[in-house]
Structures are given as C-alpha cells and as structure tokens.
Design a protein around this motif. Structure first.
Motif, PDB file in Angstrom:
ATOM      1  N   ILE A   4      -2.892   3.220   9.863  1.00  0.00           N
ATOM      2  CA  ILE A   4      -3.235   2.721   8.534  1.00  0.00           C
ATOM      3  C   ILE A   4      -2.599   1.341   8.369  1.00  0.00           C
ATOM      4  O   ILE A   4      -1.385   1.187   8.530  1.00  0.00           O
ATOM      5  N   ALA A   5      -3.435   0.342   8.044  1.00  0.00           N
ATOM      6  CA  ALA A   5      -2.960  -1.026   7.807  1.00  0.00           C
ATOM      7  C   ALA A   5      -3.161  -1.341   6.330  1.00  0.00           C
ATOM      8  O   ALA A   5      -4.264  -1.179   5.801  1.00  0.00           O
ATOM      9  N   MET A   6      -2.082  -1.761   5.659  1.00  0.00           N
ATOM     10  CA  MET A   6      -2.152  -2.036   4.225  1.00  0.00           C
ATOM     11  C   MET A   6      -1.511  -3.379   3.922  1.00  0.00           C
ATOM     12  O   MET A   6      -0.506  -3.747   4.522  1.00  0.00           O
ATOM     13  N   ASN A   7      -2.111  -4.079   2.984  1.00  0.00           N
ATOM     14  CA  ASN A   7      -1.508  -5.282   2.418  1.00  0.00           C
ATOM     15  C   ASN A   7      -1.340  -5.033   0.923  1.00  0.00           C
ATOM     16  O   ASN A   7      -2.289  -4.624   0.249  1.00  0.00           O
ATOM     17  N   GLU A  38     -12.508   2.914   8.135  1.00  0.00           N
ATOM     18  CA  GLU A  38     -12.860   2.698   6.731  1.00  0.00           C
ATOM     19  C   GLU A  38     -11.914   1.706   6.078  1.00  0.00           C
ATOM     20  O   GLU A  38     -10.811   1.466   6.571  1.00  0.00           O
ATOM     21  N   PHE A  39     -12.401   1.134   4.974  1.00  0.00           N
ATOM     22  CA  PHE A  39     -11.613   0.188   4.188  1.00  0.00           C
ATOM     23  C   PHE A  39     -11.715   0.575   2.717  1.00  0.00           C
ATOM     24  O   PHE A  39     -12.777   0.980   2.249  1.00  0.00           O
ATOM     25  N   ARG A  40     -10.618   0.410   2.002  1.00  0.00           N
ATOM     26  CA  ARG A  40     -10.600   0.600   0.551  1.00  0.00           C
ATOM     27  C   ARG A  40      -9.726  -0.486  -0.073  1.00  0.00           C
ATOM     28  O   ARG A  40      -8.699  -0.851   0.493  1.00  0.00           O
ATOM     29  N   LEU A  41     -10.145  -0.969  -1.236  1.00  0.00           N
ATOM     30  CA  LEU A  41      -9.287  -1.820  -2.056  1.00  0.00           C
ATOM     31  C   LEU A  41      -8.842  -0.954  -3.217  1.00  0.00           C
ATOM     32  O   LEU A  41      -9.674  -0.412  -3.954  1.00  0.00           O
ATOM     33  N   LEU A  42      -7.544  -0.806  -3.369  1.00  0.00           N
ATOM     34  CA  LEU A  42      -6.976   0.081  -4.382  1.00  0.00           C
ATOM     35  C   LEU A  42      -6.360  -0.731  -5.512  1.00  0.00           C
ATOM     36  O   LEU A  42      -5.594  -1.655  -5.259  1.00  0.00           O
ATOM     37  N   ARG A  43      -6.707  -0.371  -6.742  1.00  0.00           N
ATOM     38  CA  ARG A  43      -6.100  -0.984  -7.930  1.00  0.00           C
ATOM     39  C   ARG A  43      -4.989  -0.057  -8.381  1.00  0.00           C
ATOM     40  O   ARG A  43      -5.204   1.124  -8.620  1.00  0.00           O
ATOM     41  N   GLY A  44      -3.789  -0.614  -8.529  1.00  0.00           N
ATOM     42  CA  GLY A  44      -2.629   0.185  -8.875  1.00  0.00           C
ATOM     43  C   GLY A  44      -2.100  -0.107 -10.265  1.00  0.00           C
ATOM     44  O   GLY A  44      -2.801  -0.662 -11.113  1.00  0.00           O
ATOM     45  N   ARG A  52      -0.739  -4.422  -9.412  1.00  0.00           N
ATOM     46  CA  ARG A  52      -0.603  -4.182  -7.977  1.00  0.00           C
ATOM     47  C   ARG A  52      -1.960  -3.778  -7.395  1.00  0.00           C
ATOM     48  O   ARG A  52      -2.677  -2.974  -7.968  1.00  0.00           O
ATOM     49  N   TYR A  53      -2.310  -4.362  -6.242  1.00  0.00           N
ATOM     50  CA  TYR A  53      -3.479  -3.966  -5.457  1.00  0.00           C
ATOM     51  C   TYR A  53      -3.028  -3.708  -4.029  1.00  0.00           C
ATOM     52  O   TYR A  53      -2.061  -4.320  -3.556  1.00  0.00           O
ATOM     53  N   ILE A  54      -3.746  -2.840  -3.343  1.00  0.00           N
ATOM     54  CA  ILE A  54      -3.475  -2.587  -1.927  1.00  0.00           C
ATOM     55  C   ILE A  54      -4.798  -2.565  -1.173  1.00  0.00           C
ATOM     56  O   ILE A  54      -5.738  -1.884  -1.581  1.00  0.00           O
ATOM     57  N   SER A  55      -4.878  -3.353  -0.098  1.00  0.00           N
ATOM     58  CA  SER A  55      -6.001  -3.209   0.828  1.00  0.00           C
ATOM     59  C   SER A  55      -5.566  -2.163   1.854  1.00  0.00           C
ATOM     60  O   SER A  55      -4.449  -2.192   2.360  1.00  0.00           O
ATOM     61  N   HIS A  56      -6.456  -1.216   2.132  1.00  0.00           N
ATOM     62  CA  HIS A  56      -6.125  -0.035   2.931  1.00  0.00           C
ATOM     63  C   HIS A  56      -7.211   0.140   3.990  1.00  0.00           C
ATOM     64  O   HIS A  56      -8.362   0.419   3.656  1.00  0.00           O
ATOM     65  N   GLU A  95       2.074  -8.434   1.184  1.00  0.00           N
ATOM     66  CA  GLU A  95       3.108  -7.781   1.994  1.00  0.00           C
ATOM     67  C   GLU A  95       2.423  -6.754   2.882  1.00  0.00           C
ATOM     68  O   GLU A  95       1.847  -5.786   2.387  1.00  0.00           O
ATOM     69  N   PHE A  96       2.491  -6.963   4.204  1.00  0.00           N
ATOM     70  CA  PHE A  96       1.851  -6.041   5.151  1.00  0.00           C
ATOM     71  C   PHE A  96       2.731  -4.823   5.403  1.00  0.00           C
ATOM     72  O   PHE A  96       3.955  -4.930   5.521  1.00  0.00           O
ATOM     73  N   GLU A  97       2.069  -3.672   5.528  1.00  0.00           N
ATOM     74  CA  GLU A  97       2.715  -2.441   5.963  1.00  0.00           C
ATOM     75  C   GLU A  97       1.763  -1.722   6.902  1.00  0.00           C
ATOM     76  O   GLU A  97       0.575  -1.589   6.600  1.00  0.00           O
ATOM     77  N   GLY A  98       2.254  -1.263   8.041  1.00  0.00           N
ATOM     78  CA  GLY A  98       1.440  -0.513   8.995  1.00  0.00           C
ATOM     79  C   GLY A  98       2.073   0.836   9.279  1.00  0.00           C
ATOM     80  O   GLY A  98       3.296   0.924   9.413  1.00  0.00           O
ATOM     81  N   TYR A  99       1.246   1.868   9.352  1.00  0.00           N
ATOM     82  CA  TYR A  99       1.741   3.232   9.527  1.00  0.00           C
ATOM     83  C   TYR A  99       0.937   3.984  10.576  1.00  0.00           C
ATOM     84  O   TYR A  99      -0.299   3.957  10.560  1.00  0.00           O
ATOM     85  N   ASP A 100       1.633   4.674  11.458  1.00  0.00           N
ATOM     86  CA  ASP A 100       0.998   5.601  12.383  1.00  0.00           C
ATOM     87  C   ASP A 100       0.868   6.950  11.680  1.00  0.00           C
ATOM     88  O   ASP A 100       1.829   7.440  11.073  1.00  0.00           O
ATOM     89  N   THR A 101      -0.301   7.552  11.779  1.00  0.00           N
ATOM     90  CA  THR A 101      -0.511   8.865  11.185  1.00  0.00           C
ATOM     91  C   THR A 101       0.181   9.919  12.045  1.00  0.00           C
ATOM     92  O   THR A 101      -0.010   9.946  13.258  1.00  0.00           O
TER      93      THR A 101
END
Length: 106
Positions: A4-7, A38-44, A52-56, A95-101
């Motif tokens: 999972i790649a998120m900004n 898949e891609f999602r833009l999240l409104r927080g 706050r928004y996150i691209s996922h 701010e980038f964050e990357g996560y292994d499932t």
C-alpha cells in the motif's frame, strides 16, 4: 501479499474542490502498470486550517510500486505536480508512507 502506497496531504480550507477536481481530471496512467490493483483518494478530517487527504494505491508488491516510480508513466503523471495551481492549496509537500500487507481479509 500486497503493498500500500499512500501520500498524506494537508489542503487549505477553501481549496478542497479544486484539489479533488485536479485528481479527478489527471492523467494517472496507473492502469498501464503491471502490478497495479486500485487507487482511491480519501477525504479525511479537518485540522487547524486544513483538511486531510490521502492518496491510497494498492500494488501487488513493493517491486511493482518501485517500478511505477521509475517509469515513464510516473514521470508523465507527475510532470506538472510542482507547477499545479493546486500547489497553493497545500500546506507543505505530501508525506509518503508505504506499507507491506501482513494480513488481509475480504
């Protein structure tokens, strides 16, 4: 498992619509990439003067994501990022964050 790649973005109040429109109208080129799921833009939530928004983005693997970041498709999709009129909308760079499932339930 997947990667999972998120900004994370801080978007100044009053710029939410233009920020969302920029994402909706962009040429993403993600679907051209092997390993993209898949891609999602999240409104927080609201913060102090921003929302706050996150691209996922979900990828098959970290290697598939890394290939995206080195691809011509990535360069094309991000060519105007620093000059975008929505730059004024953001409070600082993403701010980038990357996560292994490690566990997945569907």
């Amino acid at each position: 498992m997947s990667f999972i790649a998120m900004n994370r973005f801080k978007v100044r109040h009053g710029f939410e619509d233009s920020f969302e429109t920029m994402w909706a109208e962009r040429e993403s080129r993600l679907k051209e990439m092997e390993g993209f799921r898949e891609f999602r833009l999240l409104r927080g939530p609201d913060g102090d003067g921003f929302r706050r928004y996150i691209s996922h983005a979900v990828w098959d693997s970290r290697a598939a994501f890394d290939a995206w970041t080195k691809s011509q498709q990535f360069r094309d999709a991000h060519k105007d990022a620093g000059r975008s009129k929505t730059q004024d909308a953001m409070m600082g760079p993403p701010e980038f964050e990357g996560y292994d499932t490690v566990l997945h339930e569907a």
